[in-house]
Every structure is written in structure tokens, then in C-alpha cells.
Design a protein around this motif. Structure first.
Motif, short mmCIF file in Angstrom:
data_model
loop_
_atom_site.label_atom_id
_atom_site.label_comp_id
_atom_site.label_asym_id
_atom_site.label_seq_id
_atom_site.Cartn_x
_atom_site.Cartn_y
_atom_site.Cartn_z
N HIS A 1 97.33 -48.31 78.46
CA HIS A 1 96.07 -47.66 78.21
C HIS A 1 96.04 -47.33 76.64
N CYS A 2 96.47 -47.69 75.76
CA CYS A 2 96.97 -47.08 74.43
C CYS A 2 96.30 -45.82 73.94
N ASN A 3 97.07 -44.81 73.97
CA ASN A 3 96.89 -43.59 73.50
C ASN A 3 97.51 -42.85 72.52
N PHE A 4 98.33 -43.91 71.72
CA PHE A 4 99.41 -43.64 70.92
C PHE A 4 98.79 -42.47 69.79
N CYS A 5 97.66 -42.66 69.28
CA CYS A 5 97.11 -42.29 68.24
C CYS A 5 95.60 -41.62 68.54
N ARG A 6 95.20 -40.82 67.83
CA ARG A 6 93.64 -40.14 68.10
C ARG A 6 92.69 -41.03 68.13
N TRP A 7 92.81 -42.45 67.90
CA TRP A 7 91.78 -43.26 68.19
C TRP A 7 91.57 -43.51 69.73
N ASN A 8 92.59 -43.22 70.55
CA ASN A 8 92.29 -43.28 71.84
C ASN A 8 91.88 -44.73 72.36
N CYS A 9 92.29 -45.57 72.01
CA CYS A 9 91.39 -47.06 72.13
C CYS A 9 91.42 -47.21 73.77
N GLN A 10 92.55 -46.93 74.47
CA GLN A 10 92.41 -47.07 75.85
C GLN A 10 92.61 -48.75 76.38
N ASP B 1 94.88 -52.26 76.99
CA ASP B 1 96.26 -52.50 77.54
C ASP B 1 96.83 -53.34 76.41
N ARG B 2 97.76 -52.80 75.72
CA ARG B 2 98.53 -53.67 74.75
C ARG B 2 99.99 -53.92 75.44
N SER B 3 100.19 -54.02 76.57
CA SER B 3 101.31 -54.44 77.17
C SER B 3 101.26 -55.90 77.64
N GLY C 1 92.61 -52.91 69.73
CA GLY C 1 92.46 -51.56 69.04
C GLY C 1 92.25 -51.57 67.58
N THR C 2 92.14 -50.27 67.05
CA THR C 2 91.67 -50.29 65.61
C THR C 2 92.97 -50.75 64.90
N CYS C 3 94.28 -50.62 65.60
CA CYS C 3 95.46 -51.14 64.93
C CYS C 3 95.49 -52.75 64.84
N GLN C 4 94.78 -53.11 65.55
CA GLN C 4 94.99 -54.77 65.98
C GLN C 4 96.08 -55.22 66.64
N THR D 1 103.43 -44.68 64.45
CA THR D 1 102.74 -44.14 65.68
C THR D 1 102.43 -45.52 66.24
N ILE D 2 101.90 -46.48 65.77
CA ILE D 2 101.57 -47.40 66.47
C ILE D 2 102.46 -48.43 67.13
N HIS D 3 103.85 -48.09 66.87
CA HIS D 3 104.94 -48.89 67.21
C HIS D 3 105.70 -47.76 68.21
S1 SF4 Z 1 94.77 -47.53 66.99
FE1 SF4 Z 1 96.32 -48.84 68.00
S2 SF4 Z 1 97.97 -47.30 68.45
FE2 SF4 Z 1 96.10 -46.24 68.08
S3 SF4 Z 1 95.12 -45.72 70.20
FE3 SF4 Z 1 94.26 -47.52 69.29
S4 SF4 Z 1 95.62 -49.12 70.08
FE4 SF4 Z 1 96.82 -47.36 70.48
#
Ligand code: SF4
Length: 451
Positions: free
Chosen positions: A119-128, A130-132, A153-156, A240-242
Motif C-alpha cells: 500500500h505504498c507510502n514510502f514517500c509523501r505522495w502516499n499513493c497507497q 500495491d506495488r508488490s 503511483g507517481t513514481c510509476q 526513497t522509491i526503492h
Molecule cells: S510515488 Fe512511488 S514511492 Fe511514493 S508513495 Fe507513490 S508509489 Fe510509493
């Protein structure tokens, strides 16, 4: 196969005697004592302390995330207490590490980043998102149906990570590049969209570089350190995105054996993106890489835009020995206009306050940009003066128009014309003068390349 030598080198003697350490101390600012001690192997890196702390759960995969975070918070307190004792040289962590057979804080950290990825929340975008979901190496094998269903998410990014290059970086601050270079690992992609990005080829192209597993990444770390790098410098794009790949790689470092580095079948693969083949002709030197000549040791440096979530900050707290945050924009609209990044000021200042309150070793970087002295440079420097005046700063004058701001590039966009030039001498002079008037600690690291 490369040879080893163990005790006949001079190790980090030249690094230890660099004039900059004395200058930082004399300059009343923080001199990064923890980072220095880990760099020369006088102290164990934080990941080793994390490994020495026992977690109450044995099977982490069956525990819900909330409970894992509660345990993480408790163990962080124990970690901090132990870190304090280790700094005063009152305990020998090696014996504890050799006896540690149970699940550790390090294992818990790995499990938590895997959960965060779902539920990706690695960064402030908090895209939530599932990147798994497993990304296959061969894109052709992903069915059209799966392709349509994938959400980004934003990082694609999905679960895999790519490294564009790794090498001993000779261009970082003297305390990080030292005499042998900073062991820099460049990841692909970013969570910001800086129109002027000076690494635009890797930050905007997620296909750049080679796919790497945590195992590959751990091998890069071993190799860089055994070749004498002073730190492992996590950068991108943005690291951060990694986070999941990085944390898993760090968790493997203490379990590899020295012969493994030459025998790994992955060596040729990772070396395809190693940019300084010069080191390949030198023997590996374990004198560079071991704490008390017994366990692999390397300081971790987080070189980032600092647009992380508070959860990512908590994870990094028990792993990073030094931090190198960028602080680019003032509180106005510049982050949105030039980097398409909302919440910039509050996110970065909150994270800076955290590392400061935590008593971490860090250096703030600020890049002087043309036409942005009043709106960005001055508010950034004012904020530092009001909140952490003793911190070391590198005010950088090397901005040049790149990526979407380079008038000579086909990617150029006219809306960025205000930053489509280098800063003038007068702009640079004003920035330094302002920092000087605020009595900030910028001179040792900003001017050292001219010394
Ligand atoms: S931009 Fe990427 S690293 Fe940041 S919360 Fe969204 S999916 Fe996760």
C-alpha cells in the motif's frame, strides 16, 4: 579473480587526516562524528546494531502490520539506548552479534518495508497502491489483461528496482568523497519531476539501467567498500522509491562471507553498470571493510530529496549513519511550478526537523538557481538559521540548465525560460553573502573545492 590483502594497507589513514575534519570542528558546527567513526571502522554501522536487537515475534509474516509497527516503535527505543552506549564504547557488539540467533530488529524492518510496498507510502505522495505484484523481468510475458490492470503511483514503479550505475564518486563533498570516493549507487526513476534535473536521463526514464535484486545490491555494496569507498551513497532519481530493495540488501550485509564476492555468479552482471573499471585492477582490501576485523561494516548515507513519508523516516532512522538532504525550494509555488511537487515545503522541513531532533549527522544541500534567490535561497537559509543554525550546509553554485530547461535540447519547454541559464556571478555572490550575514555554517563544505 581478484586477490585480497588484509593488514598491510594503510586503510583510511589519509581520509582520517584530511584537513576538513579539523576545520568542521573549529567552525563551531557539527562535525558528523558518528559518520566519521563508522567510516574508519572505529564504530559498527547502525544496521549491525539493529541486527543485535531481538524482536519478540518469531514468525513475522503472520503478524498484522499495526502490531509490527508497535514492536518497531518499542525496539527503536532499545536501539537508541544501545546506540548511545556503543558511542561511549562500553559494549562489544561483536559477541552479541555472534550469539544472535533470533528474529531481530533488522528482520522486522525488512518485513515492514515489504508490507509498506503493498500500500505504498514510502514517500509523501502516499499513493497507497500495491506495488508488490511481481514485475517480470521480461515485459513481453505480461499479458495485455495484466498490463491494463496495473496501477501505478507517481513514481510509476512496481516491485522491481533498477540501477543505472555505481562507482566511487569523486564529486561529492570532501567528507563523503574522501580520498577513495563515495560508493555511490544511482537508482532509476524519481518521485519528483524537476524540470531542471541534472540527472534527467535516469530520473525520468524508468527503463534506464539494469534490474537488480537485493542480492545484487548487497554485492555492489561489498565491492565498493572492499575497494575503499568511505560510505554507501544511496541516490537517484531518488532512493526513497526503492526503499524495500535497499533495506533488504542492507539486511544481507552481515551474513556474506569474504570469498563470496569473487565467487558470485552475479559479479559480471552488476559490473556491466560499474562506471570505474579502474578499481577492477586493484586487490580487494578487507582492511577497509571490517569492524574489529571480524564483521562487514559500511556507513550508509541517505542522499535524497527528503520527500519521504514519516514511516519511511522511521525505518531509515535505524539504518542510516548520515544524511544528505536537498533543500531546494522556498514555501511559495516554486516546487509546484518547477518540480510538479505539492506539499514540498512542509514535507522537507518536517523531515529536516526530525533528523535534527534525533541528533543525526547530516549536511543540507542547497542549489542556487537563477531568478530564485528571493523566493527560494533566502527563505531556505532563513529557515535553517531559525531552526538549526549549527548544521553544515553546502550551498552549491554549479546549476546549469538541463533536462526541460536546456534551450539546446529537443526536450526544452519555453515555460521554464526563467531558469534556462546558469546563475550569474552576482546571484551567487548574493546567496553566499546572505548565508554569511546569517552566520551559517556553509564555508567549509561550499568552498572546499577551491581550497
Ligand atoms: S510515488 Fe512511488 S514511492 Fe511514493 S508513495 Fe507513490 S508509489 Fe510509493
Amino acid at each position: 579473480m581478484r586477490s585480497y590483502f588484509r593488514t598491510n594497507s594503510k586503510g583510511f589513514k589519509k581520509f582520517e587526516s584530511l584537513y576538513i575534519w579539523k576545520q568542521l570542528k573549529e567552525n563551531r558546527g557539527k562535525s558528523l562524528p558518528w559518520y566519521f567513526d563508522v567510516s574508519i571502522n572505529r564504530m559498527p554501522a547502525k544496521y549491525l546494531i539493529s541486527r543485535s536487537i531481538t524482536c519478540k515475534f518469531t514468525d513475522l509474516t503472520n503478524i498484522d502490520e499495526q502490531k509490527l509497527w508497535e514492536e518497531y516503535t518499542n525496539l527503536t527505543e532499545i536501539f537508541l539506548e544501545k546506540w548511545k552506549i556503543i558511542r561511549s564504547e562500553e559494549i562489544d557488539i561483536i559477541t552479541e552479534l555472534n550469539q544472535q540467533k533470533e528474529t531481530s530488529l533488522m528482520d522486522l524492518t525488512v518485513e515492514l518495508v515489504k508490507r509498506m510496498l503493498t500500500h505504498c507510502n514510502f514517500c509523501r505522495w502516499n499513493c497507497q497502491i500495491d506495488r508488490s505484484i511481481q514485475q517480470t523481468v521480461n515485459e513481453d510475458s505480461i499479458s495485455c489483461q495484466t498490463r491494463r490492470q496495473k496501477k501505478h503511483g507517481t513514481c510509476q514503479l512496481e516491485s522491481t528496482s533498477k540501477v543505472s550505475s555505481y562507482f566511487h564518486h569523486r564529486g561529492e563533498e570532501l567528507i563523503f568523497r574522501g580520498t577513495n570516493g563515495s560508493g555511490t549507487i544511482f537508482f532509476t526513476s524519481c518521485n519528483m519531476r524537476c524540470s531542471f534535473c541534472q540527472n534527467g536521463d535516469i530520473s525520468t526514464d524508468k527503463e534506464n539501467g539494469i534490474l537488480i535484486t537485493p542480492n545484487n545490491l548487497a554485492l555492489m555494496i561489498w565491492q565498493l567498500r572492499m575497494e575503499g569507498s568511505h560510505n554507501i551513497n544511496w541516490v537517484g532519481g531518488d532512493p526513497t522509491i526503492h526503499l524495500h530493495t535497499i533495506v533488504q540488501a542492507i539486511s544481507m550485509l552481515d551474513s556474506f562471507k569474504i570469498d563470496w564476492i569473487n565467487n558470485s555468479k552475479d559479479l559480471d552482471y552488476i559490473e556491466s553498470v560499474k562506471s570505474d573499471k579502474y578499481f577492477s585492477n586493484l586487490p580487494y582490501d578487507s582492511e577497509y571493510a571490517f569492524y574489529k576485523q571480524s564483521i562487514f561494516n559500511s556507513p550508509q548515507l541517505w542522499n535524497s530529496n527528503f520527500f519521504m513519508s514519516s514511516e519511511a523516516m522511521s525505518i531509515l532512522r535505524t539504518l542510516m549513519d548520515a544524511w544528505l538532504p536537498d533543500f531546494k525550494f522556498g514555501p511559495g509555488k516554486c516546487a509546484l511550478d518547477l518540480s510538479r511537487t505539492p506539499w514540498y515545503w512542509e514535507t522537507v522541513t518536517n523531515n529536516l526537523k526530525l533528523v535534527h531532533e534525533w541528533g543525526e549527522d547530516f549536511v543540507i544541500r542547497h542549489l542556487i538557481m537563477p531568478n530564485h534567490i528571493e523566493c527560494c535561497t533566502k527563505p531556505v537559509l532563513d529557515w535553517i538559521a531559525n531552526n538549526m543554525p549549527e548544521v553544515q550546509i553546502n550551498i552549491m553554485d554549479q546549476y546549469h540548465p538541463d533536462n526541460l530547461c536546456n534551450p539546446l535540447s529537443p526536450k526544452y519547454k519555453d515555460r521554464y525560460k526563467e531558469i534556462a541559464r546558469s546563475p550569474t556571478k552576482e546571484e551567487i555572490r548574493r546567496a553566499y553573502q546572505y548565508a554569511n550575514d546569517l552566520n551559517l555554517n556553509f564555508k567549509p563544505l561550499s568552498h572546499e573545492k577551491n581550497v
